[in-house]
Design an enzyme around this catalytic site. Structure first.
Site, PDB file in Angstrom:
ATOM      1  N   CYS A 192       0.844  -1.194   0.000  1.00  0.00           N
ATOM      2  CA  CYS A 192       0.000   0.000   0.000  1.00  0.00           C
ATOM      3  C   CYS A 192       0.885   1.253   0.000  1.00  0.00           C
ATOM      4  CB  CYS A 192      -1.001  -0.035   1.152  1.00  0.00           C
ATOM      5  SG  CYS A 192      -2.348   1.165   0.950  1.00  0.00           S
TER       6      CYS A 192
ATOM      7  N   HIS B  77      -3.837  -4.638  -0.528  1.00  0.00           N
ATOM      8  CA  HIS B  77      -3.469  -5.266   0.744  1.00  0.00           C
ATOM      9  C   HIS B  77      -3.537  -6.778   0.585  1.00  0.00           C
ATOM     10  CE1 HIS B  77      -3.288  -1.806   3.517  1.00  0.00           C
ATOM     11  NE2 HIS B  77      -4.175  -1.265   2.699  1.00  0.00           N
TER      12      HIS B  77
ATOM     13  N   GLU C 214      -2.623  -8.998   2.619  1.00  0.00           N
ATOM     14  CA  GLU C 214      -3.016  -9.603   3.900  1.00  0.00           C
ATOM     15  C   GLU C 214      -4.518  -9.539   4.132  1.00  0.00           C
ATOM     16  OE1 GLU C 214      -2.598  -5.256   4.975  1.00  0.00           O
ATOM     17  OE2 GLU C 214      -1.759  -6.642   3.494  1.00  0.00           O
TER      18      GLU C 214
END
Length: 204
Positions: free
Chosen positions: A80, A186, A188
């Site tokens: 990011c 992102h 994750e």
């Protein structure tokens, strides 16, 4: 497989716990550190970031991390804002609205406000990503797979782009410059596709 030294660089401007959990779920031990010896002896590094580019660069400067990140020779993944910091400059000014923010200059890109037409900012939610064929970061990830984004600034598509996304206009979803990689989304928070991308990075 899991004997690598994996380090998340402690930038002070990111909630690193979700990235840490995502890596640990794949069976790797993770260290969060800003110690030069730990960072430079790592096999794989993550550079997460949230907030504005100006705040993040100030944090990196205060923690003596700018030159340290530039010394890294092993694969590093910016996430990011962490990806945006790899570029030369950012228009995301933060406190001072009259100047560009100088970033790390590890990738030949300049971060600009997304030109989205009628679409609202920030660009938030799931969107499809189209990767360049053959890049190992996207190995076994289907073309047009969905990833999770939250951002208002991005790098335009350029020579450094290894994947792109479209939100009103195309922008860079992932970059590579030598051993430096970055993703605007992102991983994750991006379900199986995100976990696979993190795994691919750890297996580079």
């Amino acid at each position: 497989m899991t004997e690598q030294k994996v380090v998340i660089i402690d930038t002070g401007c990111a909630n690193v716990s979700s990235v840490k959990f995502a890596i640990e779920r794949l069976g790797y031990d993770v260290t969060i550190s800003k110690d030069p010896q730990v960072v430079l002896s790592a096999d794989k590094l993550f550079l997460p970031g949230v907030g504005t580019a100006s705040e993040a660069m100030k944090n990196l400067e205060e923690r003596d991390l700018i030159n340290l990140v530039k010394q890294v020779e092993k694969p590093l993944l910016g996430i990011c804002l962490g990806m945006q910091l790899l570029g030369k400059f950012s228009q995301e000014k933060g406190q001072k609205a009259d100047e560009l923010v100088e970033c790390l200059g590890l990738c030949d890109g300049e971060v600009k406000l997304l030109q989205t037409g009628d679409l609202p900012l920030p660009h938030m939610g799931w969107n499809t990503v189209s990767a360049k064929a053959g890049n190992p970061l996207f190995k076994d990830i289907e073309e047009g797979e969905y990833f999770y984004f939250v951002h208002s600034f991005a790098m335009p598509v350029g020579d450094y782009t290894i994947a792109e996304c479209d939100y009103g206009n195309p922008f860079t979803a992932a970059v590579q410059s030598g051993n430096y990689y970055g993703v605007q989304f992102h991983p994750e928070r991006s379900s199986k596709a995100g976990a696979k991308l993190i795994q691919n990075f750890l297996e580079l």
